[in-house]
Design a protein around this motif. Structure first.
Motif, mmCIF file in Angstrom:
data_model
loop_
_atom_site.group_PDB
_atom_site.id
_atom_site.type_symbol
_atom_site.label_atom_id
_atom_site.label_comp_id
_atom_site.label_asym_id
_atom_site.label_seq_id
_atom_site.Cartn_x
_atom_site.Cartn_y
_atom_site.Cartn_z
ATOM 1 N N THR A 42 16.404 -0.536 8.593
ATOM 2 C CA THR A 42 17.579 -0.053 7.215
ATOM 3 C C THR A 42 15.798 -1.015 6.897
ATOM 4 O O THR A 42 15.953 -2.065 6.222
ATOM 5 C CB THR A 42 18.829 -0.477 7.010
ATOM 6 O OG1 THR A 42 19.698 0.245 7.328
ATOM 7 C CG2 THR A 42 19.232 -0.193 4.870
ATOM 8 N N TYR A 43 15.655 0.407 5.493
ATOM 9 C CA TYR A 43 14.168 -0.040 4.309
ATOM 10 C C TYR A 43 14.939 -0.196 3.264
ATOM 11 O O TYR A 43 15.411 0.695 2.863
ATOM 12 C CB TYR A 43 12.706 1.031 4.821
ATOM 13 C CG TYR A 43 12.689 0.537 6.280
ATOM 14 C CD1 TYR A 43 11.752 -0.241 6.701
ATOM 15 C CD2 TYR A 43 12.900 1.635 7.672
ATOM 16 C CE1 TYR A 43 10.927 -0.645 8.084
ATOM 17 C CE2 TYR A 43 12.299 1.493 8.547
ATOM 18 C CZ TYR A 43 11.267 0.042 9.191
ATOM 19 O OH TYR A 43 10.890 0.704 10.422
ATOM 20 N N SER A 44 14.209 -1.006 2.568
ATOM 21 C CA SER A 44 15.077 -1.229 0.908
ATOM 22 C C SER A 44 13.271 0.116 0.116
ATOM 23 O O SER A 44 12.128 0.206 0.590
ATOM 24 C CB SER A 44 13.918 -2.742 0.834
ATOM 25 O OG SER A 44 14.351 -2.570 -0.822
ATOM 26 N N VAL A 45 14.440 1.316 -0.355
ATOM 27 C CA VAL A 45 13.746 1.699 -1.429
ATOM 28 C C VAL A 45 12.555 0.627 -2.848
ATOM 29 O O VAL A 45 11.350 0.659 -3.393
ATOM 30 C CB VAL A 45 14.242 2.407 -2.682
ATOM 31 C CG1 VAL A 45 14.018 2.656 -3.853
ATOM 32 C CG2 VAL A 45 15.207 2.988 -1.476
ATOM 33 N N TYR A 46 12.752 -0.683 -2.753
ATOM 34 C CA TYR A 46 12.282 -1.732 -3.774
ATOM 35 C C TYR A 46 10.835 -2.295 -2.953
ATOM 36 O O TYR A 46 10.404 -1.669 -3.409
ATOM 37 C CB TYR A 46 12.867 -2.882 -4.449
ATOM 38 C CG TYR A 46 14.341 -2.731 -4.786
ATOM 39 C CD1 TYR A 46 14.467 -2.395 -6.344
ATOM 40 C CD2 TYR A 46 15.831 -1.765 -3.975
ATOM 41 C CE1 TYR A 46 14.780 -1.891 -6.884
ATOM 42 C CE2 TYR A 46 16.620 -2.274 -4.496
ATOM 43 C CZ TYR A 46 16.709 -2.140 -5.992
ATOM 44 O OH TYR A 46 17.388 -1.707 -7.107
ATOM 45 N N GLN A 47 10.828 -2.433 -1.805
ATOM 46 C CA GLN A 47 10.107 -2.631 -0.593
ATOM 47 C C GLN A 47 8.774 -1.656 -1.105
ATOM 48 O O GLN A 47 7.783 -1.779 -0.455
ATOM 49 C CB GLN A 47 9.586 -3.202 0.132
ATOM 50 C CG GLN A 47 10.868 -4.611 0.806
ATOM 51 C CD GLN A 47 11.229 -5.266 1.784
ATOM 52 O OE1 GLN A 47 11.549 -4.171 2.956
ATOM 53 N NE2 GLN A 47 11.738 -6.005 2.279
ATOM 54 N N LEU A 48 9.443 -0.622 -0.515
ATOM 55 C CA LEU A 48 8.574 0.736 -0.407
ATOM 56 C C LEU A 48 7.536 0.748 -1.478
ATOM 57 O O LEU A 48 6.720 1.030 -1.133
ATOM 58 C CB LEU A 48 9.419 1.794 0.305
ATOM 59 C CG LEU A 48 9.087 3.417 0.726
ATOM 60 C CD1 LEU A 48 7.522 3.003 1.523
ATOM 61 C CD2 LEU A 48 9.935 4.952 0.430
ATOM 62 N N ALA A 49 8.129 1.242 -2.770
ATOM 63 C CA ALA A 49 7.885 1.107 -4.152
ATOM 64 C C ALA A 49 6.953 0.386 -4.549
ATOM 65 O O ALA A 49 5.308 0.543 -4.437
ATOM 66 C CB ALA A 49 9.394 1.166 -4.887
ATOM 67 N N GLU A 50 7.085 -0.902 -3.972
ATOM 68 C CA GLU A 50 6.031 -2.201 -3.909
ATOM 69 C C GLU A 50 4.888 -1.423 -3.169
ATOM 70 O O GLU A 50 3.914 -1.737 -3.378
ATOM 71 C CB GLU A 50 7.077 -3.417 -3.752
ATOM 72 C CG GLU A 50 6.197 -4.717 -4.295
ATOM 73 C CD GLU A 50 6.220 -5.918 -3.843
ATOM 74 O OE1 GLU A 50 5.539 -7.121 -3.410
ATOM 75 O OE2 GLU A 50 7.423 -6.062 -3.034
ATOM 76 N N LEU A 51 4.908 -1.398 -2.023
ATOM 77 C CA LEU A 51 4.146 -1.109 -1.321
ATOM 78 C C LEU A 51 2.695 -0.066 -1.337
ATOM 79 O O LEU A 51 1.845 0.190 -0.848
ATOM 80 C CB LEU A 51 4.142 -1.183 0.326
ATOM 81 C CG LEU A 51 5.687 -2.396 1.625
ATOM 82 C CD1 LEU A 51 5.652 -2.053 2.100
ATOM 83 C CD2 LEU A 51 3.847 -2.914 1.628
ATOM 84 N N LEU A 52 4.175 1.194 -2.013
ATOM 85 C CA LEU A 52 2.790 1.992 -2.058
ATOM 86 C C LEU A 52 2.391 1.671 -3.516
ATOM 87 O O LEU A 52 1.601 2.884 -4.103
ATOM 88 C CB LEU A 52 3.478 3.261 -2.744
ATOM 89 C CG LEU A 52 3.957 3.498 -0.317
ATOM 90 C CD1 LEU A 52 4.902 4.624 -0.721
ATOM 91 C CD2 LEU A 52 3.085 3.829 0.006
ATOM 92 N N GLY A 53 2.536 1.206 -4.367
ATOM 93 C CA GLY A 53 2.197 0.614 -5.497
ATOM 94 C C GLY A 53 2.700 1.447 -6.630
ATOM 95 O O GLY A 53 1.913 2.153 -7.385
ATOM 96 N N VAL A 54 3.876 2.418 -6.192
ATOM 97 C CA VAL A 54 4.846 3.148 -7.362
ATOM 98 C C VAL A 54 5.914 3.313 -8.002
ATOM 99 O O VAL A 54 5.858 1.624 -7.289
ATOM 100 C CB VAL A 54 4.882 4.252 -6.389
ATOM 101 C CG1 VAL A 54 3.210 4.834 -6.330
ATOM 102 C CG2 VAL A 54 5.592 4.091 -5.760
ATOM 103 N N SER A 55 6.551 3.204 -9.005
ATOM 104 C CA SER A 55 8.184 3.176 -9.760
ATOM 105 C C SER A 55 8.621 3.529 -8.370
ATOM 106 O O SER A 55 8.477 4.499 -6.916
ATOM 107 C CB SER A 55 7.881 3.519 -10.824
ATOM 108 O OG SER A 55 7.700 4.827 -10.748
#
Length: 227
Positions: A42-55
């Motif tokens: 399970t991956y976090s939406v927050y982490q994914l947004a941070e890694l991609l540099g988007v909201s």
């Protein structure tokens, strides 16, 4: 539990005129195909947004679209999980492709413009050159672009978008040559037969050639998934 360590190389693709959510969807899809995002975690939406540099908003929108396509499963209040295709999924996908692509090839042979024909000829030539060099990295984008160009030559952009997403799902099984056991030369030859018929205006031959290609691919992918 979410795991950020398994997502270190997630990057947005170069802008191509689409929306930010489109770019996020491509980044996630590519990361799944590359094994950066793995099934069962399970991956976090927050982490994914941070890694991609988007909201978080375009990330959520992208994940909802990927969930509709069957590539991920949304875990409410937790994030998302990768869902890899099964043999049954492959059967369903190729049923849809067989309903759309052979008929589209017939229409392309009957109605393609000179511009469409030039595009198709260029793409099949790119595939030939890549096959001769053993250059899979160049071969598969040309393969995908060729299928897209055939559908667009038939005048059906919506079908092209549907097929592109379905191909993205089956691509998660791994490199197509490995999955099907065919060489790049053999796969190019199948596409060359289709394009030759389209360029010659032979609609029925083009339709039959695409049907043969898809049926053969579906059978081989299903066998690989069960092995």
């Amino acid at each position: 539990m979410s795991n950020m360590l398994l997502m270190p190389r997630l990057i947005l693709p170069s802008p191509a005129g689409g929306s930010l959510s489109d770019d996020v969807a491509v980044a996630v899809r590519d990361a799944i195909a590359a094994g950066e995002l793995v099934e069962g975690t399970t991956y976090s939406v927050y982490q994914l947004a941070e890694l991609l540099g988007v909201s978080r908003s375009p990330v959520r929108e992208a994940l909802l679209r990927l969930a509709e396509a069957g590539l991920v499963e949304i875990a409410r209040n937790r994030g998302f999980r990768v869902v890899l295709p099964t043999a049954h999924d492959i059967e369903e996908i190729f049923e849809i492709r067989l309903a759309l692509e052979p008929a589209a090839c017939r229409r392309a042979a009957e109605h393609a413009t000179d511009e469409h024909r030039d595009t198709l000829a260029g793409l099949v030539e790119t595939m030939r050159g890549a096959a001769e060099r053993g250059d899979a990295a160049s071969f598969w984008p040309a393969d995908r672009a060729l299928h897209d160009a055939l559908l667009r030559a038939a005048g059906n952009a919506r079908a092209a978008a549907i097929i592109d997403q379905l191909r993205a799902t089956t691509a998660l099984l791994g490199p197509p040559t490995t999955a099907t056991g065919r060489s790049l030369d053999e796969i190019h030859a199948e596409h060359a037969t289709i394009v030759e018929a389209v360029l010659d205006g032979e609609g029925r031959t083009a339709e039959q050639a695409m049907r043969h290609h898809l049926e053969s691919t579906a059978l081989l992918l299903s066998r690989a998934d069960r092995s």
